[in-house]
Structure formats: C-alpha cells, structure tokens
Design a protein around this motif. Structure first.
Motif, short mmCIF file in Angstrom:
data_model
loop_
_atom_site.label_atom_id
_atom_site.label_comp_id
_atom_site.label_asym_id
_atom_site.label_seq_id
_atom_site.Cartn_x
_atom_site.Cartn_y
_atom_site.Cartn_z
N ALA A 162 17.72 -33.91 14.06
CA ALA A 162 17.58 -32.73 14.92
C ALA A 162 18.27 -31.52 14.29
CB ALA A 162 18.16 -33.02 16.30
N ALA A 163 19.49 -31.74 13.77
CA ALA A 163 20.23 -30.63 13.15
C ALA A 163 19.49 -30.07 11.96
CB ALA A 163 21.62 -31.11 12.74
N ASN A 164 18.86 -30.94 11.18
CA ASN A 164 18.13 -30.46 9.99
C ASN A 164 16.80 -29.81 10.35
OD1 ASN A 164 19.26 -31.41 7.04
ND2 ASN A 164 20.13 -32.59 8.72
N ILE A 165 16.14 -30.31 11.38
CA ILE A 165 14.88 -29.69 11.81
C ILE A 165 15.14 -28.29 12.36
CG2 ILE A 165 13.06 -29.81 13.55
CD1 ILE A 165 13.00 -32.83 13.14
N VAL A 166 16.23 -28.13 13.09
CA VAL A 166 16.59 -26.82 13.64
C VAL A 166 17.14 -25.92 12.53
CG1 VAL A 166 18.17 -25.59 15.18
CG2 VAL A 166 17.01 -27.67 15.96
N GLY A 167 17.97 -26.47 11.67
CA GLY A 167 18.65 -25.66 10.67
C GLY A 167 17.78 -25.21 9.52
N PHE A 168 16.82 -26.03 9.10
CA PHE A 168 16.02 -25.68 7.93
C PHE A 168 15.27 -24.36 8.11
CE2 PHE A 168 12.13 -26.05 5.32
CZ PHE A 168 12.72 -26.01 4.07
N PRO A 169 14.54 -24.15 9.20
CA PRO A 169 13.87 -22.85 9.38
C PRO A 169 14.87 -21.69 9.45
CG PRO A 169 13.00 -24.47 10.92
CD PRO A 169 14.23 -25.07 10.32
N ALA A 170 16.05 -21.97 10.00
CA ALA A 170 17.07 -20.91 10.11
C ALA A 170 17.56 -20.46 8.74
CB ALA A 170 18.24 -21.40 10.97
N ILE A 171 17.77 -21.40 7.83
CA ILE A 171 18.25 -20.99 6.51
C ILE A 171 17.14 -20.36 5.68
CG2 ILE A 171 20.10 -22.71 6.54
CD1 ILE A 171 18.52 -24.35 4.54
N VAL A 172 15.90 -20.80 5.89
CA VAL A 172 14.78 -20.17 5.19
C VAL A 172 14.61 -18.73 5.66
CG1 VAL A 172 12.28 -20.21 4.87
CG2 VAL A 172 13.58 -22.33 4.71
N ALA A 173 14.77 -18.51 6.97
CA ALA A 173 14.63 -17.18 7.55
C ALA A 173 15.86 -16.31 7.32
CB ALA A 173 14.35 -17.29 9.05
N GLU A 174 16.94 -16.90 6.80
CA GLU A 174 18.17 -16.17 6.52
C GLU A 174 18.73 -15.49 7.78
OE1 GLU A 174 18.19 -13.81 2.91
OE2 GLU A 174 16.50 -14.94 2.13
N VAL A 175 18.87 -16.26 8.84
CA VAL A 175 19.42 -15.72 10.08
C VAL A 175 20.89 -15.32 9.86
CG1 VAL A 175 17.87 -17.13 11.49
CG2 VAL A 175 20.14 -18.01 10.89
N GLU A 176 21.43 -14.58 10.82
CA GLU A 176 22.78 -14.05 10.65
C GLU A 176 23.82 -15.14 10.43
OE1 GLU A 176 26.05 -11.19 12.93
OE2 GLU A 176 24.12 -11.64 13.88
N LEU A 177 23.73 -16.23 11.19
CA LEU A 177 24.70 -17.32 11.07
C LEU A 177 24.15 -18.44 10.19
CD1 LEU A 177 26.05 -17.46 14.74
CD2 LEU A 177 27.10 -16.38 12.75
N VAL A 178 23.55 -18.04 9.08
CA VAL A 178 22.91 -19.01 8.20
C VAL A 178 23.90 -20.06 7.69
CG1 VAL A 178 23.23 -17.56 6.15
CG2 VAL A 178 21.39 -19.25 6.19
N GLY A 179 25.12 -19.64 7.41
CA GLY A 179 26.13 -20.59 6.92
C GLY A 179 26.47 -21.65 7.94
N LEU A 180 26.51 -21.25 9.20
CA LEU A 180 26.82 -22.20 10.27
C LEU A 180 25.71 -23.24 10.41
CD1 LEU A 180 29.17 -22.53 12.27
CD2 LEU A 180 27.80 -21.28 13.95
N TYR A 181 24.46 -22.78 10.36
CA TYR A 181 23.33 -23.71 10.44
C TYR A 181 23.35 -24.67 9.25
CZ TYR A 181 20.92 -21.35 14.30
OH TYR A 181 20.57 -20.85 15.53
N GLN A 182 23.59 -24.14 8.07
CA GLN A 182 23.58 -25.00 6.88
C GLN A 182 24.70 -26.03 6.93
OE1 GLN A 182 24.18 -23.13 3.02
NE2 GLN A 182 22.65 -24.50 2.12
N ARG A 183 25.86 -25.61 7.39
CA ARG A 183 26.98 -26.55 7.48
C ARG A 183 26.72 -27.62 8.54
NH1 ARG A 183 28.26 -22.35 5.00
NH2 ARG A 183 30.01 -22.22 3.52
N GLY A 184 26.01 -27.25 9.60
CA GLY A 184 25.62 -28.25 10.58
C GLY A 184 24.69 -29.28 9.98
N MET A 185 23.76 -28.82 9.15
CA MET A 185 22.84 -29.72 8.47
C MET A 185 23.58 -30.65 7.52
SD MET A 185 19.87 -26.93 7.51
CE MET A 185 18.85 -28.09 6.59
#
Length: 211
Positions: A162-185
């Motif tokens: 779940a964390a990777n399915i949510v986080g992957f689009p976020a890091i591709v889109a370069e959202v503001e908290l991209v580091g937080l999403y990537q670290r969650g993944m």
C-alpha cells in the motif's frame, strides 16, 4: 550447504543491505547542510556534485542493491519448490539491481531534470524499474505468505504494498513532500524484507512452500 544454513547467510545479507542504506541516508542527511528529508529525494544525497554524493552512492546505494539482490537470489533457491515464491523473489532481486544501477549512475545535482546527463537518465530508468519490480514482487510474495499461513508476514507485506502504491505516483509527480513519501516506501519495504528474511530462517521451510 543446507537450505537452513543458506537462509542464515541470506538473513545476514538483508540485514547488512538494509543497514547500509539506513546508515547512508542518516549520515548523508547529517552532513548535507540544508538537506530536507521530507522534501528532497534520497537520491539527492548521492547526486553528482552533492557534498555527500560519492560516499552515499558507493557505500550506501550500491551495497544495499547488491546485498538485496544476493538475498533474494538465495531466497528463490531456498523456496525453489514454489513457482510463486521464486517469481516474487526474482522481481525483488531486480529491485536490488535497480538500486545498484541508481547508485552507479547518480542523478544530477539536486536531481535536476533540466538538460539531464546520460547518467541521470540511466539513474531514473533504474529507479523506476526497481520500484515497479518491488511493487509486483511484494504483491506476489505477500500472497505466497498468506497461502503459506504466515499471516503476520503477509500483513506486513500488504502494508508495504500500500505504501509503495501510494508513494510511487507521488515521487514521480514530485509532490512537495516527496521525501516523506519515498521514505515511507523504503521503510516499509525494508521492514518487509527483514521480516521475510527472519521468517525464512526460522519458520518458512521450503518443504512447506505451496506451488
């Protein structure tokens, strides 16, 4: 060597691999003045021109990728009686190859995509393919764990999925908290790998692996 002995070596490999990445990220963030773990990619710590670039890439990303790859190749052999487990492990070994490639070919400074260098383009290619292989590999390995009656391991796997399915689009889109999403993944993926390695060494026996 017996499968039991091999599983112990495999567990040591994944502990060392996850540990190498953790130490590199913590060390890199500490020595990179102004770096923001919540808003910047992990790759920026190993980027060309970054004050921590060479150390993080060579002593963090590359060892992590190699050790993850070795771990899952050994796991695939130990669980060779299960086609589902073998395919899952091969996909997760490819995730390790992706991390290795991303370390060998660092992104440009601050992972800028303005006029990217050949190394930066290869970095993105390895990273994207690695994450996609991780998502599919975690899905299949979690399903295998569920039908192997390792429900607690399956639960950790589905959280990581779940964390990777949510986080992957976020890091591709370069959202503001991209580091937080990537670290969650990376955190959930690392925990799942450690849990799988521990289970492989202590309770998941090849003879019990379903096909």
């Amino acid at each position: 060597m017996s499968d039991r002995g091999l599983s112990r070596i495999a567990f040591a490999s994944i502990v060392a691999g996850v540990g190498a990445l953790l130490v590199a990220v913590v060390w890199g963030g500490w020595h990179y003045q102004g770096y923001d773990h919540a808003r910047q990619y992990i790759s920026e710590l190993g980027a060309t021109g970054a004050p921590t670039g060479g150390v993080v890439s060579q002593w963090g990303f590359v060892p992590n990728g190699l050790l993850v790859t070795v771990f899952f190749i050994m796991a695939a052999w130990i669980l060779r009686r299960s086609a589902l487990a073998v395919v899952a492990c091969i996909l997760l070994a490819m995730n390790g190859i992706g991390m290795t490639g991303a370390g060998v070919y660092p992104c440009d400074f601050e992972c800028s995509r303005a006029d990217p260098s050949p190394a930066a383009m290869l970095h993105d290619l390895f990273a994207v393919l690695g994450y996609l292989c991780a998502i599919l590999g975690v899905l299949l390995l979690s399903l295998w764990a569920a039908i192997s009656r390792a429900r607690w391991l399956a639960a950790i796997g589905f959280v990581a999925l779940a964390a990777n399915i949510v986080g992957f689009p976020a890091i591709v889109a370069e959202v503001e908290l991209v580091g937080l999403y990537q670290r969650g993944m990376e955190t959930t993926l690392g925990l799942f790998m450690l849990a799988f390695g521990w289970s492989l060494m202590n309770s998941l026996r090849p003879a019990a692996a379903p096909t």
